[in-house]
Each structure stands twice: as C-alpha cells, then as structure tokens.
Motif scaffolding. Structure first.
Motif, short mmCIF file in Angstrom:
data_model
loop_
_atom_site.label_atom_id
_atom_site.label_comp_id
_atom_site.label_asym_id
_atom_site.label_seq_id
_atom_site.Cartn_x
_atom_site.Cartn_y
_atom_site.Cartn_z
N GLU A 27 12.10 1.76 -11.41
CA GLU A 27 11.53 0.81 -12.35
C GLU A 27 10.53 -0.10 -11.63
OE1 GLU A 27 13.14 -2.47 -15.61
OE2 GLU A 27 14.55 -1.40 -14.34
N VAL A 28 9.44 -0.39 -12.32
CA VAL A 28 8.42 -1.29 -11.77
C VAL A 28 8.46 -2.59 -12.55
CG1 VAL A 28 5.96 -1.55 -11.27
CG2 VAL A 28 6.99 0.73 -11.24
N ILE A 29 8.68 -3.72 -11.88
CA ILE A 29 8.76 -5.02 -12.57
C ILE A 29 7.44 -5.77 -12.35
CG2 ILE A 29 10.12 -7.15 -12.83
CD1 ILE A 29 11.82 -4.61 -13.18
N PRO A 54 6.91 5.82 -9.07
CA PRO A 54 8.03 5.94 -10.00
C PRO A 54 8.57 7.37 -10.06
CG PRO A 54 6.30 4.61 -10.97
CD PRO A 54 5.75 5.15 -9.70
N GLY A 55 9.89 7.50 -9.96
CA GLY A 55 10.53 8.81 -10.04
C GLY A 55 10.45 9.60 -8.74
N ARG A 56 9.92 8.97 -7.69
CA ARG A 56 9.74 9.71 -6.45
C ARG A 56 10.61 9.15 -5.33
NH1 ARG A 56 3.81 10.57 -4.27
NH2 ARG A 56 3.41 11.93 -6.03
N GLU A 57 10.93 10.03 -4.36
CA GLU A 57 11.80 9.62 -3.24
C GLU A 57 11.01 9.49 -1.93
OE1 GLU A 57 16.29 11.22 -3.81
OE2 GLU A 57 14.86 12.67 -3.02
N VAL A 58 11.41 8.52 -1.12
CA VAL A 58 10.90 8.42 0.26
C VAL A 58 12.08 8.05 1.17
CG1 VAL A 58 8.55 7.64 -0.32
CG2 VAL A 58 10.36 5.95 0.01
N ARG A 59 11.87 8.27 2.45
CA ARG A 59 12.91 7.83 3.39
C ARG A 59 12.52 6.46 3.96
NH1 ARG A 59 17.10 8.92 6.17
NH2 ARG A 59 17.38 11.05 5.42
N LEU A 60 13.52 5.61 4.10
CA LEU A 60 13.30 4.35 4.82
C LEU A 60 13.66 4.62 6.28
CD1 LEU A 60 14.92 1.81 2.32
CD2 LEU A 60 12.47 2.27 2.67
N ARG A 61 12.78 4.30 7.16
CA ARG A 61 12.96 4.57 8.59
C ARG A 61 14.31 4.05 9.08
NH1 ARG A 61 11.33 7.52 12.95
NH2 ARG A 61 10.29 6.31 14.58
N TYR A 62 15.06 4.90 9.76
CA TYR A 62 16.38 4.56 10.33
C TYR A 62 17.41 4.21 9.27
CZ TYR A 62 13.87 4.39 14.73
OH TYR A 62 13.10 4.71 15.80
N GLU A 72 0.82 -1.23 0.00
CA GLU A 72 0.00 0.00 0.00
C GLU A 72 0.85 1.26 0.00
OE1 GLU A 72 -2.05 -3.35 1.51
OE2 GLU A 72 -0.48 -2.32 2.60
N ASP A 73 2.15 1.12 0.29
CA ASP A 73 3.00 2.31 0.32
C ASP A 73 3.57 2.64 -1.06
OD1 ASP A 73 2.61 3.03 2.92
OD2 ASP A 73 4.26 1.81 3.70
N PHE A 74 3.14 1.89 -2.06
CA PHE A 74 3.55 2.19 -3.44
C PHE A 74 2.33 2.36 -4.32
CE2 PHE A 74 4.39 0.89 -7.80
CZ PHE A 74 5.43 1.75 -8.12
N MET A 75 2.39 3.33 -5.23
CA MET A 75 1.32 3.53 -6.21
C MET A 75 1.96 3.87 -7.53
SD MET A 75 -1.99 5.68 -5.11
CE MET A 75 -3.51 4.84 -4.93
N ASN A 131 0.85 -8.02 -12.50
CA ASN A 131 1.01 -7.77 -11.07
C ASN A 131 2.44 -7.34 -10.76
OD1 ASN A 131 -1.66 -8.67 -10.48
ND2 ASN A 131 -0.91 -10.79 -10.71
N ILE A 132 2.54 -6.38 -9.87
CA ILE A 132 3.88 -5.88 -9.52
C ILE A 132 4.61 -6.94 -8.70
CG2 ILE A 132 5.14 -4.12 -8.20
CD1 ILE A 132 2.81 -2.21 -8.88
#
Ligand code: ATP
Ligand code: MG
Length: 567
Positions: free
Chosen positions: A428-430, A412-420, A397-400, A436-437
């Motif tokens: 790229e989406v495979i 795609p093309g966007r940044e997020v932080r991974l906790r810690y 759910e954290d990806f769209m 299905n992703i």
C-alpha cells in the motif's frame, strides 16, 4: 590504520630518471650517492602536483638507499609565510615521508649567497645596474632578437663592490638598482642575458626578519642551495630546462660542486587547477571553504575529503614520470582511492533521501538484531549488529509507484530484499493531501532471513535501509568537480578562470539517516555507505551533535571504462 606505513608503497616502476641514476651509479659519478630534495616555496599549500614530486624525490631516495632533503625555497618575503611552512611539513609527513634532520631553508644560506655574489663581482662577472624595469625589458631583446648591453655593464670591479655593499647596507631605495650577472646579452637563451641576481626590497622575511633589505633571486639561490646540500640529482619540472645553462654557469664560475639537473613533465589534472596563484585566489575570494576545502586539489583538501596517503602515493606511481606534458583524467585519482578503500573501509548503511516503510506484520516495539559483514574483502574486519524494526527508511529513488521498464526495485505488489535482512513486499502507498508519498506499507517474509538456508529465494533487487527508530540524523556533503570545464584555464575574452567554477560542486543534504553503529565514528573515519560511495567524517565541521560526512568518491568507476575504450 597503517596510514604512514611506507612499505605499502608499490615499487617505483622504471623510468628515464632511473636510467640516468643507474648510469651515474655505474660510472661512480657521485661516489655512488643518491641525494634528492623536495624544494617547495612556502607561498601556498601543496597540491596533488607537488605530491607527485614528493613521491618521486623521496621515493627515489628510498629505493636507492639515499637521502632526500626538505628545503624551503624562501627567497620571496612578500608572499611567504610560516603558516605555509607548517602546512607543507604536515602534508609531506601525512604522505608518509621523513626528511629526518634534513630540514633546510634557502634563507639559511643568505650569508653564503651574499659572499658568493661578491665573489662574482670580484671575478668581473657581475655588475650593479640602474636601468629601470621598463628599460631593462627593452634592452633584453626578444626570442628572435638579441639584447643590448646595459650602459652600466662596464663599471669597475671596485665600483660594483662599493655599490653592492651600499645596496646591502640600505643606502638606496627599493628598486633603485639591481645586481646582475655579466653573461651574454646576445645569447639565444634569454635566461643568459645578464640575469638579475639581487634586488633591493624592504620586506619582513618570515625567518630572517629585517636583517636584509636585499634578496637573492630564485635562479641564483636554487642552484647554489642544491650545491651546498650536495644534492646529486636535482629533479625539477620541464619549464626549468632553459634555466639549466644558467645554473651551470653560476656553479662553474664560482667553482662549486655541481648536481645533475633532470627535468620531468608536471602533473596536470582535468577539471581542476594546479597553480598556487589560482588556488590562492579561490581561497582569498571565498570561492571555497579554505585551502582544505574537500573540493580543492590540495593535499590538505584531499585529506579532509577522505583520501588516504596510500591512494595518493599509488596515484603518483600510476601517473609515472615522463618528458612530455599531458593531462591526467580525474577518474584515475578517484580510481586510486576507490581501490584502496574497497579493501580497507568498513561497510555501513545510510539513507540520503528517505521514505518511510511500515512493515505491518512486524510487531510494534520489537527489535531484531541482525548481523552485517563489515568488509566482504577482508574477513578479519568481522561483523556488526544492525537493528531491524517495524519502521524503516529506504531511498525514495528505490520506489516507483508506476515502475518504468527496467526498474526492478520496489513498487506496489513487488518484492525486494533488504540487505542483511528479509524480503519485503509492498502492499500500500500512503499519500498526503498533496499526493506526496509519506509511507509505504509492506509485509516481510520471516522465512527469508539473510544468511540462512531460506535466503536462496531470488528477487531482482537488494536495497539498503536503516531502522527508523534506531538510526540517527547526519549531514552529508556530496561533491562534484570544482570546475565545469575540462580545462578551467581556457577562458573566453573578458572572462576569468573562476567563471568556469561549477555552481553545483557542493550539495549539502541534511537529515540523512545513518545506521546506529556509525554514531561511534571519529573524525577522519572512512566508510563505504552501501550503494552510495565512500564517505568520511568531516574533520572540520563534524560534531557529536551535528555529524557531517563527506562523500570521498562514488562507487562508479569511470577510469577503467576509459582504459577499456582506449585499449
Ligand atoms: P605552482 O605553479 O603551483 O606555484 P611551483 O612549481 O611554483 O608550483 P614550488 O613550491 O616551487 O611550486 O614547487 C615545489 C616542487 O614541486 C618543485 O620542484 C616543482 O617542480 C614541483 N611541482 C610543482 N608543481 C608540480 C606539478 N604540477 N607536477 C609535478 N611537480 C610539481
Ligand atoms: Mg616554483
């Protein structure tokens, strides 16, 4: 864990019962004593309503440096059982209360109660009655019409005594006759219309075995038990208000010590039932996984769910005591456990619905150890290590792929932080042949490690994650209200309360991905899974090979919102 550390119980706020006790202390009514009791009938497991009564009785005793007894009101052999006695003791102890050596059973008073019944006969205040149950109902009258005297009411004392002794000796079949108090068939209080004191019933009692074939009624037993134990303040729920004159009558006629009965409103909670009869039905008909099913409002159910005794005691305190019935919102109980766990539960990361991320610029086979804070509310809880690897899991759910408005997490093309950890960018989406992703290919920015000076770079979302090669699989159980209706007791014609059960109250998710540190957790341990809620290792089904975690409560506080709206 300081689960049984009673000093953490908040001070009992003032209430009308304390006003009465304070007055009694001023007038020295009971020589300055405060002696309460918790009197369960061992015919089921205790529920959150009982917890309120336990906290009240034991809490008052503690506050006034008095005593509180545990007494089993075991006058009905058909429904009672040692299993219930044992569970009640365990639950009261778990809540953090101690009755010391004052563990009593009404059945221990059966000899004394029998003697007292004979005394009433000798005073001409009790008689043996042979009306059938149906007749007795007819003679009883209604709320608006007085009752009619039983034709057996004027038996002589000698005759009554002889018949009662024969009843006790087993000379008559079950139900052939009863002993009744001789009070007033025209009393506006139906309880005073010559109530039954003893009945014949050949039933094995869990403590007295087959010694008795007659058993005293609850009303006769309860007040005399309180009197024998020199209880000062006998606290009970509102429905016993009309029994008080009867209790007083028994004790006055028998010349016995008389406690002060005080009635308070019982606890009602929405979206659940608090009646032992109904809870028993849920267990017996297998609607739930036993009395300790984490959806049950029983103390053992709350315990298995992961509630802490502090949270339950704090809830009882928040609810308070009142003279009028009301329904408490389930959100308040949840608020209470959330609040306690926020300061006591360690944080961890788990992914319930995983999608794999490959960090293409992170070397294969490499493992970087990162540091995570165990509890931001409590520095003394320290830090733990979490491994960062080339392949990780995040929540699906954290990806769209095509982010909607207001979706700020990964796409795609966007940044997020991974906790810690680091900031990653999705490149790229495979997908599989069905579209299905299956994987997301990302790159990480090595200059953005959490806790370092480069952390200042801002992105809109921080996601929880686990290392794909280092995590382990677990089953997670998510719970919703046991019933769909706020008041499950309200049913349409031809329906039962069980028709209001929520078919989606339990959701089992297998193969959730948990961070490796959770592998060492023990039965009953509690954690906050970041962004997902508070969880507890299931004490019934969890094993090393097949770990099971229950969600205690989500992180969403509905209670404070309701409060704010009402204010
Ligand atoms: P139930 O209706 O669930 O069978 P009960 O009152 O018959 O409950 P008991 O074992 O007799 O169960 O209860 C023991 C004590 O707990 C009593 O003093 C009773 O008043 C109190 N109690 C029971 N239910 C509640 C409740 N919902 N709120 C507060 N006190 C309660
Ligand atoms: Mg009761």
């Amino acid at each position: 864990m300081s689960e049984s550390n009673i000093s953490e119980t908040p001070k009992v706020a003032s209430n009308f019962i304390k006003v009465i006790i304070n007055d009694d202390l001023k007038t020295n009514k009971y020589d300055g004593r405060v002696h309460t009791r918790f009197p369960p009938e061992p015919n089921g497991y205790l529920h959150i309503g009982h917890a309120k009564s336990i906290c009240l009785n034991f809490g008052l005793a503690k506050e006034y440096a008095g005593l509180c007894n545990l007494r089993f009101d075991d006058t009905n052999p058909t429904k009672e059982d040692v299993e219930y006695v044992d569970s009640i003791k365990e639950d009261v102890r778990w809540l953090g209360f101690d009755w010391e050596d004052r563990e009593y059973f009404a059945s221990d008073y059966f000899d004394r109660l029998y003697e007292l019944a004979e005394q009433l006969i000798l005073k001409g205040k009790a008689f043996v009655c042979e009306l059938t149950q149906d007749q007795m109902r007819q003679y009883r009258g209604t709320l608006t019409e007085p009752g009619i005297n039983s034709p057996f009411r004027d038996r002589t004392i000698d005759e009554n005594l002889e018949l009662f002794r024969k009843m006790k000796n087993g000379d008559f079949p079950d139900g052939a006759m009863v002993l009744r108090a001789k009070i007033d068939m025209s009393s506006p209080n139906v309880n005073m219309r010559d109530p039954i004191i003893y009945r014949i019933r050949r039933d094995h009692h869990h403590r007295t075995g087959d010694k008795w074939c007659i058993y005293p009624m609850y009303d006769f037993t309860h007040c005399i038990s309180d009197s024998i134990e020199f209880i000062t303040h006998s606290l009970c729920t509102l429905e016993f208000e009309n029994n008080r004159p009867l209790y007083d009558w028994f004790l006055i006629e028998l010349g016995l010590y008389r406690p002060q009965q005080i009635e308070f409103a019982r606890l009602n909670l929405n979206f659940t039932v608090l009646s032992k009869r109904k809870l028993l039905k849920l267990v017996e008909d297998n609607f739930v996984d036993g009395w300790d099913d984490p959806r049950m409002p029983t103390i053992t159910g709350l315990r298995r769910r992961g509630y802490t005794p502090e949270a339950v005691r704090n809830f009882a305190e928040m609810v308070g005591v009142a003279k009028a019935d009301s329904i408490v919102d389930m959100g308040m109980l949840e608020f209470s456990v959330r609040k306690h766990l926020n300061s006591t539960a360690n944080r961890a990361m788990a992914v319930l619905n995983p999608v794999k991320i490959v960090i293409t610029n992170f070397p294969e086979g490499q493992k970087e150890i990162l540091e995570a804070v165990n509890n931001p509310e409590d520095e003394s809880k320290g830090v733990r290590n979490i491994p960062f690897t080339r392949e990780i899991f995040i929540e699906r759910e954290d990806f769209m792929e095509e982010p909607q408005k207001k979706f700020f997490r990964l796409s795609p093309g966007r940044e997020v932080r991974l906790r810690y950890a680091y900031i990653i960018m999705c490149n790229e989406v495979i997908k599989d042949e069905h579209g299905n992703i299956t994987e997301l290919h990302c790159t990480y920015d090595a200059e953005t490690k959490s806790g370092t000076s480069s952390e200042t770079r801002k992105v809109k979302a921080t996601l929880h994650w686990v290392s794909a090669s280092e995590c382990f699989d677990a089953e997670v159980r998510l719970y919703d209200n046991l019933f769909m209706k706020e008041n499950p007791n309200s049913v349409e014609d031809g329906k039962e309360f069980t028709d209001n059960l929520n078919p989606d109250s339990l959701k089992i998710i297998s193969n959730c991905k948990l961070e490796p540190s959770l592998r060492d957790s023990n039965s009953g341990d509690r954690f906050q899974f970041e962004r997902l809620g508070y969880f507890c290792v299931d004490s019934k089904h969890s094993t090393l090979d097949h770990p099971v975690f229950n969600r205690i409560v989500t992180l969403k506080d509905t209670w404070t919102k309701i409060q704010a709206k009402e204010a």
